[in-house]
Motif scaffolding. Structure first.
Motif, mmCIF file in Angstrom:
data_model
loop_
_atom_site.group_PDB
_atom_site.id
_atom_site.type_symbol
_atom_site.label_atom_id
_atom_site.label_comp_id
_atom_site.label_asym_id
_atom_site.label_seq_id
_atom_site.Cartn_x
_atom_site.Cartn_y
_atom_site.Cartn_z
ATOM 1 N N PRO A 155 26.491 -21.557 -4.060
ATOM 2 C CA PRO A 155 27.670 -22.422 -4.044
ATOM 3 C C PRO A 155 27.430 -23.637 -3.140
ATOM 4 C CG PRO A 155 28.288 -20.117 -3.707
ATOM 5 C CD PRO A 155 26.786 -20.191 -3.625
ATOM 6 N N ALA A 156 28.105 -24.722 -3.411
ATOM 7 C CA ALA A 156 27.958 -25.945 -2.615
ATOM 8 C C ALA A 156 28.205 -25.659 -1.141
ATOM 9 C CB ALA A 156 28.938 -27.008 -3.114
ATOM 10 N N GLY A 157 27.336 -26.197 -0.296
ATOM 11 C CA GLY A 157 27.489 -26.071 1.141
ATOM 12 C C GLY A 157 26.984 -24.774 1.737
ATOM 13 N N THR A 202 16.485 -14.878 12.938
ATOM 14 C CA THR A 202 15.572 -14.440 13.992
ATOM 15 C C THR A 202 16.356 -13.714 15.091
ATOM 16 O OG1 THR A 202 15.791 -16.474 15.271
ATOM 17 C CG2 THR A 202 14.075 -16.431 13.551
ATOM 18 N N ALA A 203 15.614 -13.102 15.997
ATOM 19 C CA ALA A 203 16.234 -12.366 17.097
ATOM 20 C C ALA A 203 17.115 -13.262 17.961
ATOM 21 C CB ALA A 203 15.158 -11.705 17.949
ATOM 22 N N ASP A 204 16.756 -14.528 18.081
ATOM 23 C CA ASP A 204 17.497 -15.451 18.937
ATOM 24 C C ASP A 204 18.458 -16.359 18.174
ATOM 25 O OD1 ASP A 204 16.119 -14.519 21.244
ATOM 26 O OD2 ASP A 204 14.393 -15.703 20.634
ATOM 27 N N ASP A 205 18.603 -16.112 16.886
ATOM 28 C CA ASP A 205 19.484 -16.937 16.053
ATOM 29 C C ASP A 205 20.937 -16.715 16.471
ATOM 30 O OD1 ASP A 205 21.107 -17.877 13.825
ATOM 31 O OD2 ASP A 205 19.291 -17.815 12.603
ATOM 32 N N PRO A 206 21.669 -17.780 16.759
ATOM 33 C CA PRO A 206 23.073 -17.602 17.139
ATOM 34 C C PRO A 206 23.934 -17.038 16.006
ATOM 35 C CG PRO A 206 22.520 -19.935 16.947
ATOM 36 C CD PRO A 206 21.239 -19.174 16.815
ATOM 37 N N GLY A 207 23.408 -17.037 14.786
ATOM 38 C CA GLY A 207 24.145 -16.472 13.655
ATOM 39 C C GLY A 207 24.014 -14.963 13.515
ATOM 40 N N LEU A 208 23.111 -14.343 14.280
ATOM 41 C CA LEU A 208 22.891 -12.901 14.144
ATOM 42 C C LEU A 208 24.167 -12.077 14.340
ATOM 43 C CD1 LEU A 208 21.032 -10.463 13.682
ATOM 44 C CD2 LEU A 208 20.412 -10.585 16.108
ATOM 45 N N PRO A 209 24.940 -12.288 15.395
ATOM 46 C CA PRO A 209 26.152 -11.467 15.548
ATOM 47 C C PRO A 209 27.109 -11.572 14.365
ATOM 48 C CG PRO A 209 25.674 -12.627 17.586
ATOM 49 C CD PRO A 209 24.744 -13.193 16.535
ATOM 50 N N ALA A 236 29.041 -24.159 5.029
ATOM 51 C CA ALA A 236 28.788 -25.468 5.641
ATOM 52 C C ALA A 236 29.279 -25.530 7.083
ATOM 53 C CB ALA A 236 29.459 -26.567 4.812
ATOM 54 N N ASP A 237 30.283 -24.711 7.410
ATOM 55 C CA ASP A 237 30.820 -24.680 8.778
ATOM 56 C C ASP A 237 30.026 -23.758 9.703
ATOM 57 O OD1 ASP A 237 31.495 -22.221 7.710
ATOM 58 O OD2 ASP A 237 33.644 -22.403 8.152
ATOM 59 N N GLY A 238 28.953 -23.142 9.182
ATOM 60 C CA GLY A 238 28.137 -22.234 9.983
ATOM 61 C C GLY A 238 28.610 -20.800 9.968
#
Length: 166
Positions: A23-25, A32-39, A88-90
């Motif tokens: 989908p768009a966006g 990765t282990a340090d990716d802020p998106g992991l949680p 798109a907003d993370g």
């Protein structure tokens, strides 16, 4: 074979699945282990399986109770691959895990984002990264008919359970 929760396998002879349209966006990446998106990826997979709460609140709980640190350690030491789909907003929308023994599990998409191919894409990303690291055989249990169809599109095939006729 059990039709309600079939065991499925994917082996080295099966070529990698082709990418689908996102989908768009939306973007998909190996986390990765340090990716802020992991949680938030870990929270999304829990919510997809029925845990209550918001992504933000559950991500905070998983961080505080040590779950994020444990999974990050497994990622850092090559024992787990995690991928996420992000808006798109993370905001994490979907996630998938694969352990060092080739078990694919905890593939989940937020209810509001289901039907857009995100489960397929995060699973494809996890498989691609695990293959890149040398994993050649994968296995899983499909939780329902829809997930069995998704995994079949990725090249998995159902296998008879122990004691069943082949």
């Amino acid at each position: 074979m059990s039709t309600d929760r079939p065991s499925m396998v994917l082996d080295a002879r099966t070529p990698p699945a082709r990418p689908g349209a996102l989908p768009a966006g939306v973007s998909v990446r190996v986390v990765t282990a340090d990716d802020p998106g992991l949680p938030s990826v870990l929270a999304v997979t829990r919510i997809a399986y029925g845990d209550p709460g918001s992504v933000r609140a559950l991500a905070r709980t998983l961080t505080e109770d040590g779950t994020v640190a444990d999974i990050a350690g497994e990622i850092r030491h090559g024992r787990r691959v995690v991928a996420g789909a992000f808006g798109a907003d993370g905001q994490a929308l979907a996630g998938a895990h694969c352990t060092v023994d080739g078990e694919v599990h905890t593939v989940g998409t937020l209810p509001a984002a289901q039907g857009g191919g995100l489960g397929y894409e995060v699973t494809r990303a996890v498989l691609g990264e695990a293959r890149h690291r040398g994993q050649r055989h994968f296995h899983l249990t499909a939780e329902n008919p829809a997930s069995a169809r998704l995994y079949a599109r990725l090249g998995f095939r159902a296998v008879p359970e122990e004691g069943e006729a082949r």
